[in-house]
Design an enzyme around this catalytic site. Structure first.
Site, PDB file in Angstrom:
ATOM      1  N   ASP A 204      47.017  36.729  56.819  1.00 31.97           N
ATOM      2  CA  ASP A 204      47.823  36.954  55.623  1.00 31.97           C
ATOM      3  C   ASP A 204      48.559  38.279  55.801  1.00 31.97           C
ATOM      4  O   ASP A 204      48.468  38.901  56.862  1.00 31.97           O
ATOM      5  CB  ASP A 204      46.928  36.985  54.365  1.00 31.97           C
ATOM      6  CG  ASP A 204      45.992  38.201  54.335  1.00 31.97           C
ATOM      7  OD1 ASP A 204      45.987  39.009  55.284  1.00 31.97           O
ATOM      8  OD2 ASP A 204      45.255  38.342  53.339  1.00 31.97           O
ATOM      9  N   ASP A 206      49.047  41.977  53.646  1.00 32.76           N
ATOM     10  CA  ASP A 206      48.463  42.726  52.519  1.00 32.76           C
ATOM     11  C   ASP A 206      49.326  43.945  52.193  1.00 32.76           C
ATOM     12  O   ASP A 206      49.740  44.678  53.098  1.00 32.76           O
ATOM     13  CB  ASP A 206      47.053  43.214  52.902  1.00 32.76           C
ATOM     14  CG  ASP A 206      46.163  42.101  53.438  1.00 32.76           C
ATOM     15  OD1 ASP A 206      45.672  41.296  52.645  1.00 32.76           O
ATOM     16  OD2 ASP A 206      45.972  42.033  54.679  1.00 32.76           O
ATOM     17  N   ASP A 302      48.611  39.108  49.922  1.00 40.57           N
ATOM     18  CA  ASP A 302      47.788  39.793  48.913  1.00 40.57           C
ATOM     19  C   ASP A 302      48.498  41.062  48.465  1.00 40.57           C
ATOM     20  O   ASP A 302      48.947  41.856  49.296  1.00 40.57           O
ATOM     21  CB  ASP A 302      46.415  40.182  49.501  1.00 40.57           C
ATOM     22  CG  ASP A 302      45.512  38.979  49.729  1.00 40.57           C
ATOM     23  OD1 ASP A 302      45.715  37.947  49.067  1.00 40.57           O
ATOM     24  OD2 ASP A 302      44.601  39.082  50.576  1.00 40.57           O
TER      25      ASP A 302
END
Ligand code: GTP
Ligand code: MN
Ligand code: MN
Length: 378
Positions: A204, A206, A302
């Site tokens: 992902d 962040d 995120d």
């Protein structure tokens, strides 16, 4: 240093936060094996065993040479009986029978596939396996009710399980910068997580967001999310405002060491041309012109918002690696009688909070040499 047999003997401090762990690893065969056993333990709700394998792997990651002989490991910390048995098996036989049988096991394969669905944790996957669901087709055919996260996870399964490149992370970074600048000029965006540690790919992307004036960050996350939504950048988002961890498997439960920042777990829709705009020229994916493939991919992102007074703690706490963070907290508690979180550092002896405006100051409070992000890859 060498011993009588002329093989190199290594010496390593016991906490990962005392060591410099770069991405260069001379023992990937051994660390991959131990990491797989760690993952299997974590997926089987055996957290203690998982941590033990992670610590053992982390020790091998800092060795300057490939391990060729068990005698080289004498005196190294964190290598328990089980990890040593796995290492010995690999050195003597080229592979570990336990690792090989784990990899082949139907249960491990099913746990991997099912927890690859965003929003599905080990507990849910275990329940599904007990109900006879072992793969995505069986999950789709079953009458399981999926929550919103899991439906998005299933829909974008292939994209989400494809590693995110640095170029893609940078393209997402530009979008987040634009969103933040539009809703609160002067607010700052910092790349955190694995990409801050110099990793070339991630699962992902962040980001940590703050504003130099304390209090201006209040209420920021919903504004950022609305902007992103209005521009069509979000395939899924869930914003969490409080200190409660919401589990897929039941009602929200308090979790004392979870943090209280506003957080957003999201799935971005990243267009190929956004990536090009961000300066990437070649793509690993077929482009839209080569055969009707969709001209975008889903990326897990995120977002975390922190007040400036806690920024250094948030930055340190969200840069990782997960084991490095765990070891920092263990060091603080066991060696310094302090409590470290992503919000603050508390000295339990002096009964006082220790302030810091940089990561360097936090390491100094903890009596540790400063370790830069690129050397926190434990
Ligand atoms: P990849 O994403 O796989 O490349 O690795 P990563 O190191 O970026 O992992 P991840 O995105 O899962 O987490 C980034 C950092 O955030 C790690 O240091 C985690 O410890 C930390 N982190 C993740 N979730 C939480 C959380 O709920 N609370 C706190 N305080 N930290 C978290
Ligand atoms: Mn990450
Ligand atoms: Mn993350």
């Amino acid at each position: 240093p060498t011993n009588e047999a002329e093989v190199e003997v290594f010496s390593v401090p016991s906490y990962a936060c005392q060591r410099r762990t770069t991405l260069e690893n001379r023992n990937t065969v051994l660390t991959d094996a131990l990491s797989l056993l760690a993952e299997n333990a974590e997926l089987s709700a055996e957290e203690g065993r998982g941590v033990a394998f992670r610590r053992a792997a982390a020790v091998l990651k800092v060795l300057p040479e490939p391990v060729t002989d068990m005698t080289q490991l004498k005196g190294l910390p964190c290598l328990g009986e089980h990890s040593l048995r796995v290492i010995k098996d690999i050195l003597e036989n080229g592979a570990s029978s336990e690792v090989e049988s784990t990899k082949q096991s139907e249960r491990f394969k099913a746990l991997k596939v099912l927890t690859g669905v965003f929003g599905v944790g080990a507990k849910t996957a275990d329940r599904w396996i007990r109900e006879g669901i072992h793969d995505l087709q069986q999950l789709k055919d079953s009458r399981q009710t999926l929550n919103r996260a899991q439906r998005a996870g299933l829909e974008h399964y292939d994209d989400i399980n494809q590693p995110v490149s640095k170029a893609e992370a940078d393209a997402i970074g530009e979008i987040v910068e634009e969103a933040v600048a539009s809703v609160l000029p002067g607010a700052q965006v910092t790349l955190i997580g694995g990409f801050r540690r110099g990793k070339l790919t991630g699962h992902d992307v962040d980001f940590l967001i703050t504003h130099p004036e304390e209090g201006r960050e209040v209420g920021l996350m919903p504004k950022i999310v609305s902007w992103l939504e209005s521009q069509g950048f979000l395939l899924y988002q869930k914003t969490i405002r409080n200190s409660y961890l919401e589990s897929d498997d039941g009602p929200a439960r308090p979790c004392s060491n979870m943090d209280r920042f506003e957080r957003c777990f999201s799935v971005f829709k990243l267009a190929e041309d956004e990536k090009r705009r961000a300066g990437q020229t070649q793509s690993h994916h077929a482009s839209a012109e080569d055969g009707g493939l969709k001209p975008w991919r889903a990326v897990r992102v995120d977002l975390v918002v922190s007040p400036i007074s806690q920024f250094a703690f948030a930055l340190l706490g969200w840069t990782g690696s997960k084991l490095f963070e765990r070891e920092l907290r263990r060091w603080a508690g066991h060696e310094k009688t302090m409590s470290l979180s992503s919000h603050a550092l508390y000295d339990n002896t002096q009964r006082t909070y220790l302030r810091a405006t940089s990561e360097e100051e936090i390491f100094a409070h903890l009596g540790l040499d400063y370790i830069p992000p690129s050397e926190r890859n434990a």
